[in-house]
Design a protein around this motif. Structure first.
Motif, mmCIF file in Angstrom:
data_model
loop_
_atom_site.group_PDB
_atom_site.id
_atom_site.type_symbol
_atom_site.label_atom_id
_atom_site.label_comp_id
_atom_site.label_asym_id
_atom_site.label_seq_id
_atom_site.Cartn_x
_atom_site.Cartn_y
_atom_site.Cartn_z
ATOM 1 N N SER A 7 18.950 62.778 57.975
ATOM 2 C CA SER A 7 20.181 62.312 57.052
ATOM 3 C C SER A 7 21.181 63.338 57.612
ATOM 4 O O SER A 7 21.024 64.056 58.608
ATOM 5 C CB SER A 7 19.756 63.040 55.619
ATOM 6 N N ASP A 8 22.601 63.200 57.016
ATOM 7 C CA ASP A 8 23.658 64.035 57.602
ATOM 8 C C ASP A 8 23.825 64.126 59.107
ATOM 9 O O ASP A 8 23.911 65.264 59.467
ATOM 10 C CB ASP A 8 23.598 65.483 56.832
ATOM 11 N N LEU A 9 24.003 63.016 59.676
ATOM 12 C CA LEU A 9 24.222 63.096 61.057
ATOM 13 C C LEU A 9 25.529 63.403 61.549
ATOM 14 O O LEU A 9 25.833 63.976 62.664
ATOM 15 C CB LEU A 9 24.196 61.584 61.844
ATOM 16 N N HIS A 10 26.431 63.119 60.532
ATOM 17 C CA HIS A 10 27.995 63.591 60.873
ATOM 18 C C HIS A 10 28.463 63.429 62.170
ATOM 19 O O HIS A 10 28.823 64.373 62.793
ATOM 20 C CB HIS A 10 27.871 65.108 60.427
ATOM 21 N N THR A 11 28.546 62.094 62.499
ATOM 22 C CA THR A 11 28.604 61.800 63.936
ATOM 23 C C THR A 11 30.273 62.261 64.377
ATOM 24 O O THR A 11 30.483 62.159 65.674
ATOM 25 C CB THR A 11 28.800 60.072 64.121
ATOM 26 N N GLY A 39 22.542 58.993 54.554
ATOM 27 C CA GLY A 39 24.148 59.337 54.147
ATOM 28 C C GLY A 39 24.618 60.403 55.074
ATOM 29 O O GLY A 39 23.957 61.224 55.549
ATOM 30 N N ASP A 40 26.002 60.474 54.716
ATOM 31 C CA ASP A 40 27.051 61.247 55.527
ATOM 32 C C ASP A 40 26.756 60.990 57.086
ATOM 33 O O ASP A 40 26.235 61.820 57.902
ATOM 34 C CB ASP A 40 26.457 62.965 55.160
ATOM 35 N N ILE A 41 27.258 59.721 57.486
ATOM 36 C CA ILE A 41 27.121 59.458 58.683
ATOM 37 C C ILE A 41 28.410 59.694 59.510
ATOM 38 O O ILE A 41 28.534 60.301 60.612
ATOM 39 C CB ILE A 41 26.806 57.839 59.212
ATOM 40 N N ASN A 70 28.418 61.374 50.510
ATOM 41 C CA ASN A 70 29.684 61.328 49.781
ATOM 42 C C ASN A 70 30.987 61.441 50.889
ATOM 43 O O ASN A 70 31.989 60.958 50.562
ATOM 44 C CB ASN A 70 29.853 62.674 48.913
ATOM 45 N N HIS A 71 30.508 61.955 52.056
ATOM 46 C CA HIS A 71 31.558 61.859 53.151
ATOM 47 C C HIS A 71 31.796 60.498 53.443
ATOM 48 O O HIS A 71 32.833 60.066 53.738
ATOM 49 C CB HIS A 71 31.025 62.587 54.399
ATOM 50 N N ASP A 72 30.964 59.336 53.754
ATOM 51 C CA ASP A 72 31.132 58.098 54.094
ATOM 52 C C ASP A 72 31.867 57.554 52.909
ATOM 53 O O ASP A 72 32.525 56.354 53.127
ATOM 54 C CB ASP A 72 29.687 57.443 54.111
ATOM 55 N N THR A 185 18.421 58.329 48.507
ATOM 56 C CA THR A 185 19.789 58.620 47.965
ATOM 57 C C THR A 185 20.493 59.640 48.735
ATOM 58 O O THR A 185 19.745 60.054 49.536
ATOM 59 C CB THR A 185 19.668 59.399 46.439
ATOM 60 N N HIS A 186 21.622 59.742 48.700
ATOM 61 C CA HIS A 186 22.427 60.955 49.485
ATOM 62 C C HIS A 186 22.192 62.061 48.503
ATOM 63 O O HIS A 186 21.826 63.269 49.019
ATOM 64 C CB HIS A 186 23.661 60.581 49.574
ATOM 65 N N MET A 187 22.223 61.958 47.344
ATOM 66 C CA MET A 187 22.448 63.180 46.160
ATOM 67 C C MET A 187 20.901 63.606 46.040
ATOM 68 O O MET A 187 20.048 62.952 46.210
ATOM 69 C CB MET A 187 22.927 62.517 45.021
ATOM 70 N N GLY A 229 19.703 63.735 50.977
ATOM 71 C CA GLY A 229 20.495 64.584 51.994
ATOM 72 C C GLY A 229 21.508 65.549 51.442
ATOM 73 O O GLY A 229 20.874 66.429 50.644
ATOM 74 N N HIS A 230 22.601 65.766 51.878
ATOM 75 C CA HIS A 230 23.599 66.366 51.307
ATOM 76 C C HIS A 230 23.657 67.751 51.495
ATOM 77 O O HIS A 230 24.713 68.324 51.676
ATOM 78 C CB HIS A 230 23.745 65.957 49.665
ATOM 79 N N VAL A 231 22.600 68.319 51.238
ATOM 80 C CA VAL A 231 22.664 69.976 50.982
ATOM 81 C C VAL A 231 22.508 70.624 52.292
ATOM 82 O O VAL A 231 22.733 71.840 52.561
ATOM 83 C CB VAL A 231 21.561 70.380 49.903
ATOM 84 N N HIS A 232 22.288 69.866 53.500
ATOM 85 C CA HIS A 232 22.160 70.311 54.804
ATOM 86 C C HIS A 232 20.768 71.240 55.067
ATOM 87 O O HIS A 232 20.898 72.145 55.762
ATOM 88 C CB HIS A 232 23.457 70.963 55.507
ATOM 89 N N TYR A 233 19.811 71.096 54.313
ATOM 90 C CA TYR A 233 18.590 71.799 54.353
ATOM 91 C C TYR A 233 17.544 70.875 55.009
ATOM 92 O O TYR A 233 17.826 69.593 54.978
ATOM 93 C CB TYR A 233 18.076 72.165 53.138
HETATM 94 FE FE FE2 Z 1 26.589 66.263 54.816
#
Ligand code: FE2
Length: 278
Positions: A7-11, A39-41, A70-72, A185-187, A229-233
């Protein structure tokens, strides 16, 4: 069946690193049959859809599926688009689980695994109880504003957005009477994945991380595992018979906080990605 999750690849934020290629390489190394991205690609819906398509093209033998984060969902790079328009872009994308149930069969084991999910949303239930409704609706504390407030119209009524997401996810789950089901889910569906309140400001900002109602919902259906994802842990835990997995890659600026031997992107992709074998 081998199911890889990340999750949270934040490309975009991680643009200096080939995170899509590294994600594909790690999924191949693990011999994954399915790759789920929670999520959070990116912060641009066109880019997110493009990046997921590219990931699927690099991995023709792997079923790649994702939910937006949420970022997407932000309209930061496309202010002319409404949140609903952006949401429709995802629910019309074949690789996106929003609005659909996907499945993968393992003939040898005579097993069919179903995958479903959506963004999820937040209902402030993870905040500490000493914050007023008005404060939480403002999404601002100590000069910091939760960024969804600027780029997502759902934040005008988070309760309605959360209820809507829950009823969409429930209608998808109700098509999965037989398990095993993997919910994406992302949340966050459980409070245990929130940021400790000892960290400055998080008694307030945990409000925007998710809702335990997702967990209550998952318990009603044959959900074997739930990815978020979301929480970056990067965490895994079992609760009420459901395996909860939070496999966040996160921002490259956060990688040094993980305490790994090095901060090479491949090391962090390998550490973040979880493999579930059913
Ligand atoms: Fe994120």
């Amino acid at each position: 069946m081998k199911i890889a999750m990340i999750s949270d690849l934040h490309t975009d934020i991680n643009e200096a690193y080939p995170v899509i290629e590294l994600t594909a390489a790690r999924a191949k190394e693990l011999n994954a049959d399915v790759l789920l991205v929670a999520g959070d690609i990116s912060e641009d819906p066109d880019r997110t859809i493009r990046e997921m398509r590219r990931l699927a093209e690099i991995l023709p033998d792997v079923a790649v599926r994702y939910v937006p984060g949420n970022h997407d969902m932000w309209n930061k790079h496309c202010p002319e688009r409404s949140t609903e328009e952006i949401y429709r872009m995802y629910s019309g994308d074949i690789l996106c689980l929003s609005g659909q149930v996907s499945s993968s069969a393992d003939r040898e084991k005579n097993m069919k695994v179903r995958f479903t999910g959506d963004i999820g949303w937040y209902d402030y239930s993870f905040a500490s109880p000493d914050h007023s409704r008005e404060e939480l609706d403002s999404m601002t504390k100590g000069g910091r504003t939760w960024q969804d407030k600027f780029f997502n119209q759902w934040t005008g009524d988070n309760d309605a957005a959360c209820s809507d997401q829950l009823s969409r996810i429930e209608s998808q789950l109700s098509a999965c009477r037989e398990g095993p089901v993997i919910a994406v889910t992302h949340m966050l569906p459980i409070r245990e994945f929130c940021v400790p309140e000892s960290q400055e400001g998080w008694g307030f900002f945990n409000a925007y991380l998710g809702t335990e109602k997702l967990h209550e919902l998952f318990r009603k259906y044959p959900v074997a595992a739930a990815v978020c994802g979301h929480v970056h842990y990067r965490k895994v835990l079992q609760k009420d018979g459901i395996l909860y997995i939070c496999p966040c890659l996160g921002y490259h600026t956060e990688w040094p906080l993980c305490g790994l031997a090095d901060n090479e992107p491949a090391t962090h992709v390998a550490d973040a990605m979880q493999l579930l074998e059913l």
